[in-house]
Design an enzyme around this catalytic site. Structure first.
Site, mmCIF file in Angstrom:
data_model
loop_
_atom_site.group_PDB
_atom_site.id
_atom_site.type_symbol
_atom_site.label_atom_id
_atom_site.label_comp_id
_atom_site.label_asym_id
_atom_site.label_seq_id
_atom_site.Cartn_x
_atom_site.Cartn_y
_atom_site.Cartn_z
ATOM 1 N N SER A 238 -140.572 -13.965 15.192
ATOM 2 C CA SER A 238 -139.926 -13.131 16.204
ATOM 3 C C SER A 238 -139.945 -11.664 15.761
ATOM 4 O O SER A 238 -141.013 -11.112 15.500
ATOM 5 C CB SER A 238 -138.511 -13.645 16.471
ATOM 6 O OG SER A 238 -137.922 -13.001 17.566
ATOM 7 N N GLU A 364 -141.844 -19.067 25.489
ATOM 8 C CA GLU A 364 -141.187 -17.961 24.807
ATOM 9 C C GLU A 364 -140.109 -17.292 25.660
ATOM 10 O O GLU A 364 -139.129 -16.774 25.139
ATOM 11 C CB GLU A 364 -142.225 -16.910 24.399
ATOM 12 C CG GLU A 364 -143.213 -17.345 23.332
ATOM 13 C CD GLU A 364 -142.626 -17.336 21.937
ATOM 14 O OE1 GLU A 364 -141.429 -17.001 21.795
ATOM 15 O OE2 GLU A 364 -143.362 -17.663 20.987
ATOM 16 N N HIS A 474 -138.416 -20.087 22.408
ATOM 17 C CA HIS A 474 -138.610 -19.104 21.344
ATOM 18 C C HIS A 474 -137.773 -19.469 20.119
ATOM 19 O O HIS A 474 -136.556 -19.654 20.210
ATOM 20 C CB HIS A 474 -138.198 -17.722 21.847
ATOM 21 C CG HIS A 474 -138.302 -16.648 20.822
ATOM 22 N ND1 HIS A 474 -139.497 -16.084 20.451
ATOM 23 C CD2 HIS A 474 -137.354 -16.016 20.078
ATOM 24 C CE1 HIS A 474 -139.280 -15.156 19.539
ATOM 25 N NE2 HIS A 474 -137.988 -15.101 19.286
#
Length: 552
Positions: A238, A364, A474
């Site tokens: 991330s 995501e 995500h």
């Protein structure tokens, strides 16, 4: 038989135990390990087959007049100390997760207690790092090194959430022993303050500068723990993966010998604008801290009491606010660390010439679309994209985007879930757009730009599709690597050999423009397969052109 969601949540709970170290190796009875740094003896902790050295300062505390300043190198160590506990995280921005109907309570607990946990304790005196090494490593071992950079939207996070022992133990088991390092870095406004004042002072992107200083520390000291400073791989997820990418494009693409490879989970060089784009957030903090009348507002902020400053920072939009991934505090073009928009730097060839791996989760955008459930019509979505995402773009650009991301819920994210998970008529559509704009399209752009220039691999995680509403959300791929999981094997082999393949798992072919191979992680009886990075090609190509033209 357990329902799929129950099986998924059981896996998530097990993952939480691994992150917290509860499921780690029991402490052995051997003597506490020590290393010598300059004139100091540093004492760590024995943990089974590994030694852990935790909370080692790598830069001077960024407090007082060093607040909102570049990280300052730490003087030579001249007093012995214990490194037996994680240091505090850097100051965390307060967040809250929107909880819609249909999101299973256990899933919410998992998200808030692990991946998006505000890590405490926290302190401005936070620039510490951790080293985990095989117990039998010596200064002569010259083992490869993997440096972890945590994620958290550039707003929160810390190192204590992750058990590096999982990585080092698996590397030992596969006979590719390695040393693991993780570092704290400044986040939110303390790490990414943005304004003309910040630009003029040359103190932008401090969180990235902290990471760079930690990498310099590794060069100087990692051999004492058995690591080889010429064999460093930087790895993140991330915001951590975006950080890895930005470490690759800074300094004209010259890594200064700080690393030789990179591994990115859900993060690539993202399109960002000038650091002055954060002016309104800076001005709000200046006003709320009583610094508006000061001749030098930045200097005034250095003297503001910590609690007063953090109260103002916490009033800033956060990652689960309505504007979601259009973050208040994130890396921006400052003329020092980032000379231009990172994607322009990629086009110019300002990229470290090293092998790298970059991949994403399939869904995501789902997690970041929970804050926009009030958007239920195409007209409302068009207004949202125009005002929040692309205020400088013409209306026909937004119209084209909506044509490429249609209202048909069977085409939205979580992908391949048909009519399920449609919290609103627009939720899956927004999730598809946001996931591609920030994660999938930048990854594909990066890989295609570098194809033929260096060795590349890519992956897609489609695991945990049964998680209600979120799908393969995500951050879910962390389970594959800190679990441990099969991605761990590919990671540690890549760290050791600059090649992820070995005698476990299927062969992972390289990525090229002609053959855009992706290793796909799946649930079920066939956990791995090789797919192609060709999905939503027209939509992602258009998004890339739009965000290059109109960066936030």
């Amino acid at each position: 038989m357990a329902k799929p969601a129950t099986l998924v949540l059981g896996a998530l709970c097990a993952f939480a135990l691994h992150l917290g170290g509860v499921a780690g190796s029991p402490l052995s009875r051997r003597a506490a390990p020590t290393v010598t740094l300059d004139d100091a003896t540093v004492t760590g902790v024995s943990a089974g087959s590994v030694s852990k050295f935790l909370g080692i300062p790598f830069a001077q505390p960024p407090t007082g007049q060093l607040r909102f300043q570049l990280p300052q190198p730490i003087p030579a160590y001249n007093a012995s100390f214990s490194a037996t506990a994680f240091g505090p995280s850097c100051p965390q921005q307060a967040i809250s997760l929107p909880i819609p109907p249909g999101l299973v309570a256990e899933t919410v607990d998992y998200l808030t207690n692990t991946i998006y946990q505000v890590v405490t304790p926290s302190s401005e005196d936070c620039l510490t790092l951790n080293v985990v090494a095989p117990a039998d490593a010596t200064p002569e071992s010259a083992l490869p090194v993997v440096v972890w950079i945590f994620g958290g939207g550039f707003e929160l996070g810390g190192t204590s959430t992750y058990d590096g022992g999982v990585i080092v133990n698996r590397a030992i088991e596969l006979d590719v022993p390695a040393v693991y390092v993780s570092m704290n870095y400044r986040v939110s406004a303390l790490g990414f303050l943005a304004s003309q004042e910040v630009k003029d002072a040359g103190v932008g992107n401090l969180g990235l500068q902290d990471q760079r200083e930690a990498l310099r520390w590794v060069q100087k000291y990692i051999s004492a723990f058995g690591g080889d400073p010429t064999k460093v791989t930087i790895w993140g997820e991330s915001a951590g993966a975006i950080s890895v990418a930005l470490q690759m494009v800074t300094n004209g693409g010259d890594p200064e010998g700080l690393f030789r490879a990179a591994f990115m989970e859900s993060g690539s060089p993202i399109p960002v604008g000038d650091i002055t784009h954060g002016q309104k957030y800076y001005d709000a903090i200046v006003e709320q801290t009583g610094c508006a009348a000061a001749a030098d507002t930045l200097e005034c902020l250095r003297g503001v009491p910590y609690d007063t400053l953090m109260d103002a920072v916490n009033n800033s939009p956060f990652i689960f606010s309505y504007q979601s991934l259009i973050l208040a505090w994130l890396p921006r073009v400052d003329g020092v660390f980032l000379a231009e928009d990172p994607q322009y730097l990629v086009e110019q060839g300002s990229v470290a010439d090293i092998p790298f791996i970059s991949g994403d989760c399939d869904d995501e955008g789902t997690l970041f679309s929970l804050s926009t459930l009030n958007i239920t019509t195409t007209a409302q979505l068009a207004e949202y994209i125009q005002t929040i995402w692309l205020p400088a773009a013409p209306a026909d650009t937004v119209t084209t985007l909506l044509e490429l991301y249609p209202e048909d819920i069977t085409q939205g994210s979580p992908f391949d879930t048909g009519i399920l998970n449609a919290l609103t008529p627009q939720f899956k559509r927004i999730a598809a757009f946001q996931g591609d704009a920030v994660f999938q399209a930048p990854r594909r752009f990066f890989l295609q730009q570098r194809s033929g220039k260096q060795n590349l691999w890519s992956f897609l995680s489609k695991r945990l599709k049964a998680v209600p509403v979120l799908g393969s959300f995500h951050g879910s791929d962390i389970l594959n690597v800190y679990g441990p999981g099969d991605m761990t094997d590919y990671l540690v082999r890549f760290v050791s050999n600059l090649e992820p393949n070995g005698d476990t798992g299927i062969s992972w072919p390289q990525y090229t423009t002609e053959a855009p191979n992706m290793l796909t992680f799946l649930d079920g009886l066939i956990p791995l397969e090789v797919g192609q990075d060709t999905y939503r090609a027209e939509a992602m190509a258009y998004i890339t052109n739009v965000t290059l033209t109109y960066p936030v």
